[in-house]
Design a protein around this motif. Structure first.
Motif, PDB file in Angstrom:
ATOM      1  N   SER A   2      66.719  62.004  84.516  1.00 20.63           N
ATOM      2  CA  SER A   2      66.381  63.412  84.720  1.00 20.63           C
ATOM      3  C   SER A   2      66.979  64.279  83.626  1.00 20.63           C
ATOM      4  O   SER A   2      66.480  65.366  83.345  1.00 20.63           O
ATOM      5  N   THR A   3      68.044  63.797  82.963  1.00 23.91           N
ATOM      6  CA  THR A   3      68.645  64.529  81.853  1.00 23.91           C
ATOM      7  C   THR A   3      67.645  64.655  80.712  1.00 23.91           C
ATOM      8  O   THR A   3      67.514  65.707  80.097  1.00 23.91           O
ATOM      9  N   ILE A   4      66.934  63.576  80.442  1.00 24.16           N
ATOM     10  CA  ILE A   4      65.983  63.564  79.337  1.00 24.16           C
ATOM     11  C   ILE A   4      64.835  64.538  79.591  1.00 24.16           C
ATOM     12  O   ILE A   4      64.333  65.177  78.680  1.00 24.16           O
ATOM     13  N   PHE A   5      64.435  64.646  80.840  1.00 24.87           N
ATOM     14  CA  PHE A   5      63.266  65.455  81.158  1.00 24.87           C
ATOM     15  C   PHE A   5      63.639  66.860  81.639  1.00 24.87           C
ATOM     16  O   PHE A   5      62.795  67.591  82.113  1.00 24.87           O
ATOM     17  N   ASN A   6      64.883  67.228  81.483  1.00 24.91           N
ATOM     18  CA  ASN A   6      65.344  68.571  81.794  1.00 24.91           C
ATOM     19  C   ASN A   6      64.752  69.525  80.746  1.00 24.91           C
ATOM     20  O   ASN A   6      64.869  69.302  79.550  1.00 24.91           O
ATOM     21  N   HIS A   7      64.111  70.614  81.197  1.00 24.91           N
ATOM     22  CA  HIS A   7      63.422  71.514  80.266  1.00 24.91           C
ATOM     23  C   HIS A   7      64.369  72.133  79.245  1.00 24.91           C
ATOM     24  O   HIS A   7      64.006  72.293  78.080  1.00 24.91           O
ATOM     25  N   ARG A   8      65.587  72.470  79.629  1.00 27.98           N
ATOM     26  CA  ARG A   8      66.541  73.053  78.677  1.00 27.98           C
ATOM     27  C   ARG A   8      66.876  72.044  77.578  1.00 27.98           C
ATOM     28  O   ARG A   8      66.927  72.384  76.399  1.00 27.98           O
ATOM     29  N   PHE A   9      67.085  70.787  77.983  1.00 29.44           N
ATOM     30  CA  PHE A   9      67.387  69.720  77.038  1.00 29.44           C
ATOM     31  C   PHE A   9      66.214  69.523  76.073  1.00 29.44           C
ATOM     32  O   PHE A   9      66.398  69.447  74.854  1.00 29.44           O
ATOM     33  N   ILE A  10      65.005  69.493  76.594  1.00 34.52           N
ATOM     34  CA  ILE A  10      63.811  69.316  75.765  1.00 34.52           C
ATOM     35  C   ILE A  10      63.658  70.492  74.805  1.00 34.52           C
ATOM     36  O   ILE A  10      63.332  70.313  73.629  1.00 34.52           O
ATOM     37  N   ASP A  11      63.901  71.709  75.287  1.00 34.75           N
ATOM     38  CA  ASP A  11      63.810  72.886  74.418  1.00 34.75           C
ATOM     39  C   ASP A  11      64.802  72.797  73.266  1.00 34.75           C
ATOM     40  O   ASP A  11      64.471  73.091  72.117  1.00 34.75           O
ATOM     41  N   LEU A  12      66.043  72.376  73.565  1.00 34.15           N
ATOM     42  CA  LEU A  12      67.049  72.238  72.512  1.00 34.15           C
ATOM     43  C   LEU A  12      66.644  71.170  71.507  1.00 34.15           C
ATOM     44  O   LEU A  12      66.782  71.358  70.301  1.00 34.15           O
ATOM     45  N   LEU A  13      66.150  70.032  72.010  1.00 35.03           N
ATOM     46  CA  LEU A  13      65.714  68.961  71.114  1.00 35.03           C
ATOM     47  C   LEU A  13      64.587  69.426  70.216  1.00 35.03           C
ATOM     48  O   LEU A  13      64.596  69.178  69.013  1.00 35.03           O
ATOM     49  N   SER A  14      63.603  70.084  70.806  1.00 32.51           N
ATOM     50  CA  SER A  14      62.419  70.463  70.041  1.00 32.51           C
ATOM     51  C   SER A  14      62.744  71.446  68.917  1.00 32.51           C
ATOM     52  O   SER A  14      62.032  71.514  67.926  1.00 32.51           O
ATOM     53  N   LYS A  15      63.821  72.180  69.042  1.00 34.55           N
ATOM     54  CA  LYS A  15      64.221  73.117  67.991  1.00 34.55           C
ATOM     55  C   LYS A  15      64.966  72.412  66.854  1.00 34.55           C
ATOM     56  O   LYS A  15      65.156  72.985  65.791  1.00 34.55           O
ATOM     57  N   ASN A  16      65.399  71.176  67.094  1.00 36.51           N
ATOM     58  CA  ASN A  16      66.227  70.480  66.115  1.00 36.51           C
ATOM     59  C   ASN A  16      65.642  69.167  65.617  1.00 36.51           C
ATOM     60  O   ASN A  16      66.242  68.520  64.767  1.00 36.51           O
ATOM     61  N   ILE A  17      64.504  68.765  66.157  1.00 33.51           N
ATOM     62  CA  ILE A  17      63.893  67.497  65.770  1.00 33.51           C
ATOM     63  C   ILE A  17      62.413  67.725  65.517  1.00 33.51           C
ATOM     64  O   ILE A  17      61.735  68.372  66.308  1.00 33.51           O
ATOM     65  N   LEU A  18      61.924  67.159  64.428  1.00 38.44           N
ATOM     66  CA  LEU A  18      60.505  67.215  64.124  1.00 38.44           C
ATOM     67  C   LEU A  18      59.946  65.815  64.325  1.00 38.44           C
ATOM     68  O   LEU A  18      60.459  64.846  63.757  1.00 38.44           O
ATOM     69  N   THR A  19      58.924  65.679  65.158  1.00 34.02           N
ATOM     70  CA  THR A  19      58.331  64.379  65.419  1.00 34.02           C
ATOM     71  C   THR A  19      56.839  64.524  65.647  1.00 34.02           C
ATOM     72  O   THR A  19      56.358  65.598  66.013  1.00 34.02           O
ATOM     73  N   ASP A  20      56.126  63.437  65.436  1.00 35.22           N
ATOM     74  CA  ASP A  20      54.702  63.431  65.751  1.00 35.22           C
ATOM     75  C   ASP A  20      54.437  62.629  67.033  1.00 35.22           C
ATOM     76  O   ASP A  20      53.307  62.322  67.364  1.00 35.22           O
ATOM     77  N   LEU A  21      55.515  62.315  67.763  1.00 34.14           N
ATOM     78  CA  LEU A  21      55.361  61.613  69.040  1.00 34.14           C
ATOM     79  C   LEU A  21      54.715  62.536  70.067  1.00 34.14           C
ATOM     80  O   LEU A  21      55.092  63.703  70.176  1.00 34.14           O
TER      81      LEU A  21
END
Length: 119
Positions: free
Chosen positions: A44-63
């Motif tokens: 559930s940590t991985i799919f936490n919206h806050r966690f995803i928002d933080l990741l998306s601002k710091n990682i560029l991926t085509d996944l």
């Protein structure tokens, strides 16, 4: 560690004179492994919206989102089998930029490590 203290830890390279930038890279890997271990122990940590928002601002991926979920859920067991290696070169200044020049023997060593890991 949290926040600014953690950020200072992973960015530090001047006080670790023995390892310099290589030491900084090792600390960054250490923190990433700890984050992955924490996330892997609680999906559930991985799919936490806050966690995803933080990741998306710091990682560029085509996944795609589905690919990300697949990796997160189906490869968690691999977190216990992470192996790290590091190419080591000699420092040179080229056009005002600090570069690491890899010897042919170091390139060959890393090629061999990768070849064996992919078998």
């Amino acid at each position: 560690m949290q926040g600014d203290q953690l950020l200072a830890y992973v960015r530090e390279r001047h006080h670790d004179l023995a390892n310099g930038d290589y030491g900084r890279q090792m600390r960054q890997q250490q923190v990433i492994k700890a984050v992955l271990a924490k996330a892997g122990s609680n999906p559930s940590t991985i799919f936490n919206h806050r966690f995803i928002d933080l990741l998306s601002k710091n990682i560029l991926t085509d996944l795609s989102w589905n690919s990300f979920q697949n990796l997160a859920l189906n490869y968690r067991s691999g977190l216990g089998n992470i192996q790290s290696d590091q190419m080591r070169g000699t420092g040179e200044m080229i056009n005002g930029q600090s570069m690491q020049i890899m010897s042919q023997s170091e390139k060959d060593r890393v090629h061999q490590v990768l070849t064996e890991a992919l078998r």
